[in-house]
Design a protein around this motif. Sequence first.
Motif, PDB file in Angstrom:
ATOM      1  N   GLU A   1      35.634  37.360  35.310  1.00 50.40           N
ATOM      2  CA  GLU A   1      35.926  38.397  34.310  1.00 50.40           C
ATOM      3  C   GLU A   1      35.493  37.954  32.917  1.00 50.40           C
ATOM      4  OE1 GLU A   1      39.902  40.424  36.340  1.00 50.40           O
ATOM      5  OE2 GLU A   1      40.107  39.037  34.651  1.00 50.40           O
TER       6      GLU A   1
ATOM      7  N   TYR B   1      35.346  45.895  39.697  1.00 54.44           N
ATOM      8  CA  TYR B   1      35.999  46.430  40.886  1.00 54.44           C
ATOM      9  C   TYR B   1      35.699  45.535  42.082  1.00 54.44           C
ATOM     10  CZ  TYR B   1      31.547  48.271  42.704  1.00 54.44           C
ATOM     11  OH  TYR B   1      30.279  48.385  43.196  1.00 54.44           O
ATOM     12  N   THR B   2      36.436  45.748  43.141  1.00 48.15           N
ATOM     13  CA  THR B   2      36.180  44.987  44.362  1.00 48.15           C
ATOM     14  C   THR B   2      36.463  45.867  45.560  1.00 48.15           C
ATOM     15  OG1 THR B   2      36.562  42.866  45.477  1.00 48.15           O
ATOM     16  CG2 THR B   2      38.511  44.062  44.702  1.00 48.15           C
TER      17      THR B   2
ATOM     18  N   PHE C   1      44.167  40.386  43.828  1.00 46.60           N
ATOM     19  CA  PHE C   1      43.677  41.386  42.882  1.00 46.60           C
ATOM     20  C   PHE C   1      44.833  42.153  42.243  1.00 46.60           C
ATOM     21  CE2 PHE C   1      39.667  40.613  45.103  1.00 46.60           C
ATOM     22  CZ  PHE C   1      38.820  40.531  44.018  1.00 46.60           C
ATOM     23  N   HIS C   2      45.843  42.492  43.011  1.00 42.54           N
ATOM     24  CA  HIS C   2      47.000  43.171  42.428  1.00 42.54           C
ATOM     25  C   HIS C   2      47.638  42.313  41.341  1.00 42.54           C
ATOM     26  CE1 HIS C   2      50.826  45.241  42.008  1.00 42.54           C
ATOM     27  NE2 HIS C   2      51.435  44.092  42.275  1.00 42.54           N
TER      28      HIS C   2
ATOM     29  N   TYR D   1      44.604  44.440  38.858  1.00 47.97           N
ATOM     30  CA  TYR D   1      43.735  45.483  39.421  1.00 47.97           C
ATOM     31  C   TYR D   1      44.596  46.584  40.035  1.00 47.97           C
ATOM     32  CZ  TYR D   1      39.669  42.540  38.707  1.00 47.97           C
ATOM     33  OH  TYR D   1      38.677  41.799  38.127  1.00 47.97           O
ATOM     34  N   ARG D   2      44.056  47.796  40.024  1.00 50.94           N
ATOM     35  CA  ARG D   2      44.770  48.946  40.555  1.00 50.94           C
ATOM     36  C   ARG D   2      44.069  49.486  41.799  1.00 50.94           C
ATOM     37  NH1 ARG D   2      46.406  52.171  34.943  1.00 50.94           N
ATOM     38  NH2 ARG D   2      47.768  50.512  34.133  1.00 50.94           N
TER      39      ARG D   2
ATOM     40  N   TRP E   1      39.780  48.183  44.645  1.00 50.24           N
ATOM     41  CA  TRP E   1      40.610  47.808  43.492  1.00 50.24           C
ATOM     42  C   TRP E   1      39.750  47.787  42.240  1.00 50.24           C
ATOM     43  CZ3 TRP E   1      45.859  46.774  44.063  1.00 50.24           C
ATOM     44  CH2 TRP E   1      46.322  46.568  45.377  1.00 50.24           C
ATOM     45  N   GLU E   2      40.328  48.195  41.103  1.00 48.80           N
ATOM     46  CA  GLU E   2      39.544  48.276  39.858  1.00 48.80           C
ATOM     47  C   GLU E   2      40.371  47.773  38.673  1.00 48.80           C
ATOM     48  OE1 GLU E   2      37.263  51.638  37.090  1.00 48.80           O
ATOM     49  OE2 GLU E   2      38.833  52.231  38.489  1.00 48.80           O
ATOM     50  N   ARG E   3      39.683  47.169  37.690  1.00 51.48           N
ATOM     51  CA  ARG E   3      40.332  46.783  36.445  1.00 51.48           C
ATOM     52  C   ARG E   3      39.403  47.070  35.268  1.00 51.48           C
ATOM     53  NH1 ARG E   3      41.968  41.183  33.754  1.00 51.48           N
ATOM     54  NH2 ARG E   3      43.773  41.892  32.591  1.00 51.48           N
TER      55      ARG E   3
END
Length: 277
Positions: free
Chosen positions: A217, A229-230, A243-244, A248-249, A270-272
Amino acid sequence: MQKYEYIKQPKLEATVYKDSYNQRLRVDGFNGNTGRLWEYLMDEAVSHRFEKILIKARFNQVSPLMEKGFVMEGGVNGYFSGDRAFFMSRFLTDDRRNSSYWKEEDEILRAVQKLDKKAVDGTGLITVATVEHANDLAELYQEVFKLYPVPLHDPDYVKESMKNGTIFVCIEENGKIISAASAEVSSSNQNAELTDCATRPSHRKGGYMKHLLRRLENELIQQNIFCAYTIARALSFGMNAAFHQLGYRYRGRLANNCIIFDKMEDMNIWERDLSEQ
């Protein structure tokens, strides 16, 4: 066969990833007539026996794709230089549509989302890998993954990925890479997919992955890439938890998306937004 193809026809432009290994077609973006795109994709699907089509669509493309039988499986809010991508899928066989693990994956997700988020830094003994690390990285991936969606077991593939802008970071112990991850950067869309996460079984309790991801990051922020994202194995409690806990959401689940670990698997998105750091 795994290759990108840029399609340019009257009233249609599209970037298509033909992936025979995972028996799918992936469209990373398109402009123009949805009907023309659909005709092209169906011709390719019949010719190469693809079982799934995945299109990363903009908002105005969602309804025309739904009319063609596509369903929305998730999305990434900042995928197109800050605009949302909707992940639209069409399944061409019953087996590809039906997941044997969906309820178990829901339970894993629920347990993951109950975890507290943690402050993690990206410092420590982390190295940004170079082409000189390609052989060692390939050897790591050979040990960790029996099957993988792309040929990371091949050092030449790793080198080519680096040349195309993918950032690999790793942790070494006694001259041997014990854990690694990468960020596949799309400069045109100003996003990056965090992927290729692997830790040797002998070092799984070390908690290395969160630190590697945080370092990635930091590297992305330096390149002014803020959409990270992943796509993580939905059956992996550890990767989804990582990731959480990094902020990440969850953005959806892709059914039977790719062959990884030991079989065709569902993958969580998952995205941040890194600009919120």
